[in-house]
Design a protein around this motif. Structure first.
Motif, PDB file in Angstrom:
ATOM      1  N   PRO A 347      45.332 -19.252  37.042  1.00  0.00           N
ATOM      2  CA  PRO A 347      44.706 -19.442  35.656  1.00  0.00           C
ATOM      3  C   PRO A 347      44.556 -20.929  35.208  1.00  0.00           C
ATOM      4  CG  PRO A 347      47.134 -19.035  35.314  1.00  0.00           C
ATOM      5  CD  PRO A 347      46.755 -19.021  36.678  1.00  0.00           C
ATOM      6  N   ARG A 348      43.228 -21.198  34.611  1.00  0.00           N
ATOM      7  CA  ARG A 348      42.657 -22.277  34.311  1.00  0.00           C
ATOM      8  C   ARG A 348      42.266 -22.320  32.839  1.00  0.00           C
ATOM      9  NH1 ARG A 348      38.270 -23.491  36.379  1.00  0.00           N
ATOM     10  NH2 ARG A 348      37.918 -21.333  37.250  1.00  0.00           N
ATOM     11  N   LEU A 349      42.481 -23.436  32.242  1.00  0.00           N
ATOM     12  CA  LEU A 349      42.277 -23.512  30.855  1.00  0.00           C
ATOM     13  C   LEU A 349      41.369 -24.188  30.233  1.00  0.00           C
ATOM     14  CD1 LEU A 349      46.032 -23.814  29.680  1.00  0.00           C
ATOM     15  CD2 LEU A 349      44.823 -21.729  29.733  1.00  0.00           C
ATOM     16  N   GLY A 350      40.631 -23.693  29.260  1.00  0.00           N
ATOM     17  CA  GLY A 350      39.873 -24.716  28.416  1.00  0.00           C
ATOM     18  C   GLY A 350      40.306 -24.548  26.905  1.00  0.00           C
ATOM     19  N   TRP A 351      39.920 -25.410  26.101  1.00  0.00           N
ATOM     20  CA  TRP A 351      40.361 -25.827  24.543  1.00  0.00           C
ATOM     21  C   TRP A 351      39.194 -25.670  23.545  1.00  0.00           C
ATOM     22  CZ3 TRP A 351      42.839 -27.832  28.578  1.00  0.00           C
ATOM     23  CH2 TRP A 351      44.227 -27.556  28.679  1.00  0.00           C
ATOM     24  N   LEU A 352      39.020 -24.906  22.459  1.00  0.00           N
ATOM     25  CA  LEU A 352      38.119 -24.872  21.630  1.00  0.00           C
ATOM     26  C   LEU A 352      38.361 -25.926  20.649  1.00  0.00           C
ATOM     27  CD1 LEU A 352      37.268 -21.217  21.102  1.00  0.00           C
ATOM     28  CD2 LEU A 352      35.809 -22.749  21.982  1.00  0.00           C
ATOM     29  N   THR A 353      37.479 -26.752  20.458  1.00  0.00           N
ATOM     30  CA  THR A 353      37.502 -27.608  19.250  1.00  0.00           C
ATOM     31  C   THR A 353      36.257 -27.704  18.423  1.00  0.00           C
ATOM     32  OG1 THR A 353      36.703 -29.421  20.781  1.00  0.00           O
ATOM     33  CG2 THR A 353      39.283 -28.977  20.740  1.00  0.00           C
ATOM     34  N   PRO A 354      36.258 -27.915  17.116  1.00  0.00           N
ATOM     35  CA  PRO A 354      35.120 -28.082  16.163  1.00  0.00           C
ATOM     36  C   PRO A 354      34.438 -29.016  16.723  1.00  0.00           C
ATOM     37  CG  PRO A 354      37.147 -28.005  14.869  1.00  0.00           C
ATOM     38  CD  PRO A 354      37.558 -28.281  16.461  1.00  0.00           C
ATOM     39  N   ARG A 355      32.977 -28.612  16.581  1.00  0.00           N
ATOM     40  CA  ARG A 355      31.896 -29.643  16.993  1.00  0.00           C
ATOM     41  C   ARG A 355      31.687 -30.538  15.691  1.00  0.00           C
ATOM     42  NH1 ARG A 355      27.991 -28.419  21.018  1.00  0.00           N
ATOM     43  NH2 ARG A 355      26.417 -29.788  19.800  1.00  0.00           N
ATOM     44  N   ALA A 359      25.743 -30.111  12.633  1.00  0.00           N
ATOM     45  CA  ALA A 359      26.097 -29.255  11.484  1.00  0.00           C
ATOM     46  C   ALA A 359      26.099 -27.860  11.781  1.00  0.00           C
ATOM     47  CB  ALA A 359      25.300 -29.319  10.255  1.00  0.00           C
ATOM     48  N   MET A 360      27.163 -27.242  12.756  1.00  0.00           N
ATOM     49  CA  MET A 360      27.210 -26.055  13.375  1.00  0.00           C
ATOM     50  C   MET A 360      28.604 -25.650  12.798  1.00  0.00           C
ATOM     51  SD  MET A 360      25.462 -26.388  17.199  1.00  0.00           S
ATOM     52  CE  MET A 360      25.609 -24.465  17.200  1.00  0.00           C
ATOM     53  N   ALA A 361      28.642 -24.115  12.606  1.00  0.00           N
ATOM     54  CA  ALA A 361      30.030 -23.491  12.426  1.00  0.00           C
ATOM     55  C   ALA A 361      30.622 -23.130  13.628  1.00  0.00           C
ATOM     56  CB  ALA A 361      29.571 -22.055  11.421  1.00  0.00           C
ATOM     57  N   SER A 362      29.608 -22.884  14.608  1.00  0.00           N
ATOM     58  CA  SER A 362      30.343 -22.479  15.956  1.00  0.00           C
ATOM     59  C   SER A 362      31.229 -23.520  16.634  1.00  0.00           C
ATOM     60  CB  SER A 362      29.450 -22.009  17.038  1.00  0.00           C
ATOM     61  OG  SER A 362      28.753 -20.952  16.525  1.00  0.00           O
ATOM     62  N   PRO A 363      32.293 -23.361  17.230  1.00  0.00           N
ATOM     63  CA  PRO A 363      32.936 -24.238  17.804  1.00  0.00           C
ATOM     64  C   PRO A 363      32.402 -24.498  19.283  1.00  0.00           C
ATOM     65  CG  PRO A 363      34.235 -22.111  17.709  1.00  0.00           C
ATOM     66  CD  PRO A 363      33.103 -22.064  16.969  1.00  0.00           C
ATOM     67  N   ALA A 364      33.064 -25.782  20.046  1.00  0.00           N
ATOM     68  CA  ALA A 364      32.321 -25.984  21.240  1.00  0.00           C
ATOM     69  C   ALA A 364      33.540 -25.953  22.134  1.00  0.00           C
ATOM     70  CB  ALA A 364      31.439 -27.211  21.346  1.00  0.00           C
ATOM     71  N   ARG A 471      35.834 -22.317   8.256  1.00  0.00           N
ATOM     72  CA  ARG A 471      36.202 -22.572   9.576  1.00  0.00           C
ATOM     73  C   ARG A 471      36.229 -21.088  10.305  1.00  0.00           C
ATOM     74  NH1 ARG A 471      42.074 -24.693   9.371  1.00  0.00           N
ATOM     75  NH2 ARG A 471      41.895 -24.130  11.518  1.00  0.00           N
ATOM     76  N   ASN A 472      35.879 -21.094  11.549  1.00  0.00           N
ATOM     77  CA  ASN A 472      35.869 -19.865  12.320  1.00  0.00           C
ATOM     78  C   ASN A 472      37.411 -19.855  12.897  1.00  0.00           C
ATOM     79  OD1 ASN A 472      33.137 -19.620  11.780  1.00  0.00           O
ATOM     80  ND2 ASN A 472      32.696 -19.791  13.999  1.00  0.00           N
TER      81      ASN A 472
END
Length: 594
Positions: A347-355, A359-364, A471-472
């Motif tokens: 398994p490999r991981l990534g991390w969601l962090t707010p942009r 001015a976007m609600a979606s994290p990246a 926040r999402n």
């Protein structure tokens, strides 16, 4: 066509006939009892003969194009019934049989809702179904004019001379009802071409061939069990060792013993199965050798890294290689498999962090290993399999999302089903999406995720997404935080959702208390631990924390938490609440769907 070579069959009927003709005595399925002993073996030739007997019995009762509901608690008897439908030109409808006779149970309600929707001409089942269940269901079918066929009582050889119907590749093979994690179950139209396309996708993604073997407890009425446990072995020419899902739940180590004894290369299931095994082995030293297991697929959304760590720690001493973990992604609307993380990488991981740059609600998804940022970890689900294309789109505008930005997962390819049974408007909305400048029709999955370097990271469900203080917030991230927050909290036994209070969404946590901690004296400490864990990890404060009895959080047949159903059950007083002091706060405010 030969074992391990790409098949030239265009339908499931042609596939079965070709496999049986080339090696009729080759073992296909091995059915196990709860103690691991062999109940029955089935060769390719035996399956062909038994399914012809079923087709000959079914044909006078159900004309081509009609439906037959398949009610089998395990794998035993399912394959002859399923392929009997194919050879009679009848559309198979796998369904979950109730486990007890109460007609007001959820399982009964779901089953009869399916029956009313598809209007079957017959039900195929077993004479060994529990008496209280079988008698009640059979009486209901007779009253509705539906024939009941016990496939284990069909006379052997009665199909001699029967000419199997030969469907076209785009004819319907079966209706696969969705698990209903966020909506009512819907029947997905799966053609012969769809399923054969998906079997090729699985061969590519899971790296199966004629030297592979599988051990499965997955129910055949579920897409993962049907495709990986029954159809993939026939397609790729290897043997499957099968056991009942009830037997697995009561004795998880029997599954691992089968993997060990038969030198199984491919086995897996939803996330909870791996946790169940890790719990079952505590304090025991079973005689296991898991060194042959090279693809341990986990098909949950999202896959929980903590679960993989617990399983690896528990079973590395028995030869399990953590690099065998393969996180995958799929859904009934795409027959089954869509994406696979390649075997032997682990398994490999990534991390969601707010942009913070727009001015976007979606994290990246901004960071891949090795550093661990503050955002929640997401397990990589790999790349699309053969014949599949995955895109990430803004669910509101339909515009493609930039690299690494979270959006709705859209899919196109030969595995995508033809739509929903008798739901034309919903079919068009779900199966008819288009990206700007792309003439292809895409399936809108309702799942959220990111693409990074061509690989998919599944982050949650669109309908479950919580927006709190701008926040999402993914419920699964909060639910994962609760694991280990207090010893009295049942692993994977929580549901997180929102209620609208004074016009604002507020977080509600429903958590199952393990049996030793059900007493009132533990509730205060458990509630405090939950609030502290969420505040520390997510900088959020739950509005209500409700403790419920063990096993009370509603789930689908594949173990997914039904958060909206939990929300409704709590509001309607259908959950066995332990800390009732929280309920006045919950009930004092008007309920409003966020």
């Amino acid at each position: 066509m030969s074992d391990g070579a790409p098949t030239l069959a265009g339908t499931l009927v042609e596939l079965l006939q070709a496999r049986a003709a080339e090696a009729p005595g080759t073992l296909l399925y091995r059915h196990l009892a709860r103690d691991g002993s062999v109940l029955q073996t089935l060769t390719r030739g035996q399956l062909a003969r038994q399914s012809i007997d079923v087709a000959a019995t079914l044909a006078p009762l159900a004309p081509p194009g009609s439906r037959a509901v398949l009610l089998f608690p395990g794998s035993f008897g399912f394959a002859p019934a399923f392929f009997g439908c194919q050879q009679a030109g009848v559309i198979a409808v796998p369904a979950c049989p109730p486990l007890w006779g109460r007609e007001d149970s959820e399982a009964h309600r779901k089953l009869w809702a399916i029956v009313r929707e598809v209007a079957p001409r017959a039900v195929l089942s077993l004479s060994t179904l529990p008496t209280g269940v079988r008698d009640g269901l059979k009486a209901g079918c007779e009253q509705a004019g539906i024939a009941w066929i016990d496939v284990d009582r069909i006379e052997p050889g009665c199909g001699d001379g029967y000419d199997a119907r030969l469907p076209a590749p785009h004819d319907l093979a079966y209706l696969q009802f969705t698990s209903g994690s966020t909506t009512d179950p819907k029947g997905v139209l799966i053609s012969h071409a769809n399923v054969l396309s998906n079997l090729a996708c699985i061969r590519d993604g899971a790296q199966v061939d004629a030297q592979s073997s599988v051990a499965s407890w997955l129910p055949c009425y579920h897409d993962m069990g049907l495709v990986t446990s029954l159809l993939s072995p026939l397609y790729d020419g290897f043997a499957a060792t099968l056991m009942s899902p009830i037997d697995f739940l009561q004795s998880p180590l029997t599954w691992l013993s089968a993997i060990s004894r038969y030198r199984v290369t491919h086995a897996g299931g939803p996330n909870f199965a791996f946790d169940l095994c890790a719990q079952a082995v505590k304090g025991k030293t079973p005689d296991l050798d898991l060194s042959a297991w090279r693809v341990a697929f986990n098909g949950s959304e999202p896959v929980r890294y903590a679960t993989l760590q617990r399983f690896a720690a528990a079973f590395e001493p028995y030869g399990f290689d953590p690099r065998s973990f393969v996180a995958c992604y799929g859904l009934a609307e795409a027959t089954l498999g869509v994406c696979y993380d390649r075997a032997r990488r682990g398994p490999r991981l990534g991390w969601l962090t707010p942009r913070r740059d727009e001015a976007m609600a979606s994290p990246a998804l901004t960071t891949i290993e090795p550093a661990v940022p503050d955002g929640p970890a997401v397990v990589c689900n790999g790349v699309p399999g053969a014949g599949q294309t995955v895109a990430i789109a803004d669910p509101a505008t339909g515009e493609p999302c930039p690299e690494g930005v979270e959006g709705e997962i859209w899919i196109t390819g030969g595995s995508v089903g033809l739509g929903y049974w008798q739901r034309p408007d919903e079919t068009e909305r779900t199966f008819g999406a288009q990206l700007p400048g792309d003439p292809r029709r895409y399936l809108r999955t309702g799942d959220l995720g990111c693409l990074h370097g061509g690989e998919l990271y599944v982050t949650g469900r669109l309908k479950d997404l919580m927006i709190i203080a701008g926040r999402n917030v993914h419920p699964a991230d909060v639910e994962a935080t609760l694991e280990g927050a207090h010893p009295g909290l049942r692993p994977q036994g929580s549901a997180v959702f929102t209620e609208t209070v004074d016009g604002e969404p507020r977080m509600v946590v429903v958590a199952e208390a393990a049996m030793p901690y059900a007493g009132d004296e533990h509730h205060g400490a458990m509630t405090t631990a939950i609030r502290h864990a969420i505040a520390s990890r997510h900088d959020l404060r739950p509005w209500a924390v409700v403790l419920v009895g063990n096993g009370s959080v509603p789930r689908t047949s594949s173990g997914k938490v039904r958060r909206q159903r939990c929300r409704a059950d709590l509001a309607d007083g259908r959950l066995p609440v332990l800390n009732a002091a929280e309920l006045p706060r919950f009930a004092a405010d008007p309920r409003d769907t966020p």
